[in-house]
Design an enzyme around this catalytic site. Structure first.
Site, mmCIF file in Angstrom:
data_model
loop_
_atom_site.group_PDB
_atom_site.id
_atom_site.type_symbol
_atom_site.label_atom_id
_atom_site.label_comp_id
_atom_site.label_asym_id
_atom_site.label_seq_id
_atom_site.Cartn_x
_atom_site.Cartn_y
_atom_site.Cartn_z
ATOM 1 N N HIS A 155 -0.495 10.707 -2.852
ATOM 2 C CA HIS A 155 -1.661 10.445 -2.245
ATOM 3 C C HIS A 155 -2.634 11.643 -1.841
ATOM 4 C CE1 HIS A 155 -4.746 9.447 0.948
ATOM 5 N NE2 HIS A 155 -4.476 8.488 0.535
ATOM 6 N N HIS A 157 0.966 -1.261 -0.022
ATOM 7 C CA HIS A 157 0.017 0.112 0.015
ATOM 8 C C HIS A 157 0.774 1.240 0.124
ATOM 9 C CE1 HIS A 157 -2.588 2.924 2.284
ATOM 10 N NE2 HIS A 157 -3.245 2.773 1.214
ATOM 11 N N ASP A 172 -0.874 6.225 -5.736
ATOM 12 C CA ASP A 172 -1.909 7.150 -6.011
ATOM 13 C C ASP A 172 -1.159 8.027 -7.058
ATOM 14 O OD1 ASP A 172 -3.528 5.937 -3.699
ATOM 15 O OD2 ASP A 172 -1.720 6.666 -2.770
ATOM 16 N N GLU A 178 -4.011 3.865 -8.375
ATOM 17 C CA GLU A 178 -5.382 4.636 -7.795
ATOM 18 C C GLU A 178 -5.395 6.117 -8.372
ATOM 19 O OE1 GLU A 178 -6.193 4.621 -3.787
ATOM 20 O OE2 GLU A 178 -7.900 6.098 -4.007
HETATM 21 O O1 G3P Z 1 -5.754 0.808 -2.243
HETATM 22 C C1 G3P Z 1 -6.903 1.073 -1.316
HETATM 23 C C2 G3P Z 1 -6.427 2.340 -0.605
HETATM 24 O O2 G3P Z 1 -5.137 2.942 -1.019
HETATM 25 C C3 G3P Z 1 -7.343 3.294 -0.480
HETATM 26 O O3 G3P Z 1 -7.078 4.235 0.473
HETATM 27 O O4 G3P Z 1 -6.460 6.562 1.121
HETATM 28 O O5 G3P Z 1 -4.654 5.025 1.276
HETATM 29 O O6 G3P Z 1 -5.557 5.667 -1.047
HETATM 30 P P1 G3P Z 1 -5.803 5.352 0.639
HETATM 31 CA CA CA Z 2 -4.556 4.407 -2.393
#
Ligand code: G3P
Ligand code: CA
Length: 292
Positions: free
Chosen positions: A87, A45, A74, A154
């Site tokens: 992010h 992550h 992200d 993402e």
């Molecule tokens: O991949 C799931 C997760 O990344 C979503 O939450 O806020 O960490 O991008 P966030």
């Molecule tokens: Ca993410």
């Protein structure tokens, strides 16, 4: 026939019989059972963000080194239209932008050029040994993930970036590392913004997509709709039960659950037979999966 030759013949026969016996025994043995969790993907992550600054190449390289199956990061877009790995909408939390550009609050990515962003330190906030880490471009990120590991991209806040669907499509099409990932079924684009993701799916028909869910599990209607155009439905662990996983699978979708940072949660998700566990600690998850 000389005794020695006969003896050799006997020995050879014995050897062949033994080998054949082993082979037959192996052939009739019950197929090996897959170890529990052996098909669960380790998804790093924001890179291996428990041990290196999130969304930097250091975190990505560590995730690859730790044998993550997939690296999740992200995307945001700069003022001059470059896709970068970050992010937050703002640069404030994970860079030294406030010191470097004190009069540019709220320090949104969309208000800075790539050249400006490249001067920022994206590592010191995490630990001194990461001083000088930069905010990566999408192209650099692709090269760091490489040709063996999966890619989960993402797109953050796409409503802030008109045209980002076409921008992303162009880059994934243009760069060999992304084309190779798509050919090998190793790349998925996900977003919390389902309306935008639907648009993106229409622009980039060859890219598998995943819907992120927050604030509750997906509804039956959402899954039925998603099944007609998406590949993944990815809720938070706290919003799920085993029944949610079964429901998602019954629609032919995969599920990668987020963000699971403790061993207990990892074991729970593995026991539910999720397709992937998204974690800041890919090494911990890898060890749990290996121990069974
Ligand atoms: O991949 C799931 C997760 O990344 C979503 O939450 O806020 O960490 O991008 P966030
Ligand atoms: Ca993410």
């Amino acid at each position: 026939m000389p005794v020695l030759v006969r003896l050799l013949g006997l020995l050879l026969g014995l050897l062949l019989t033994t080998l054949l016996g082993v082979g037959l025994a192996a052939g009739v043995a019950a197929p090996a059972q897959a170890a529990p969790g052996s098909d669960v993907d380790v998804v790093a992550h924001r890179g291996s963000s428990g041990a290196a600054p999130e969304n930097t190449l250091a975190a990505v390289r560590l995730a690859v080194q730790q044998r993550s199956d997939v690296v999740e990061n992200d995307i945001q877009r700069t003022r001059d239209g470059e896709l970068v790995i970050l992010h937050d909408t703002s640069l404030a939390r994970t860079t030294d932008v406030e010191e470097r550009f004190p009069d540019r609050a709220p320090w949104n990515v969309a208000d800075f050029t790539l050249a400006e962003i490249r001067t920022l330190d994206a590592g010191s906030w995490f630990a001194p040994e990461f001083a000088g880490a930069r905010v990566p471009t999408l192209a650099e990120w692709g090269d760091a993930v490489g040709r063996r590991t999966g890619m989960l991209l993402e797109v953050k806040n796409p409503s802030l970036y008109p045209g980002i669907a076409a921008d992303l499509d162009r880059q994934l099409d243009a760069l060999p590392v992304f084309r190779a990932a798509l050919r090998a079924d190793r790349l998925v684009v996900q977003s919390f913004d389902h309306a935008w993701l639907r648009t993106y799916d229409q622009v980039a028909g060859n890219v598998p997509v995943g819907l992120l869910f927050a604030g509750g599990p997906p509804t039956e209607a959402q899954l039925a709709d998603a099944a007609t155009w998406a590949e993944q439905a990815n809720p938070a662990l706290g919003d799920m039960t085993e029944a949610t996983v079964d429901q998602i699978h019954s629609h032919g979708l995969e599920t990668h659950v987020w963000t699971v940072n403790d061993g207990q949660g990892m074991r729970r998700a593995i026991g539910w037979d999720v397709d992937g566990v998204i974690t800041n600690y890919p090494q911990v998850l890898r060890d749990i999966l290996r121990r069974g």
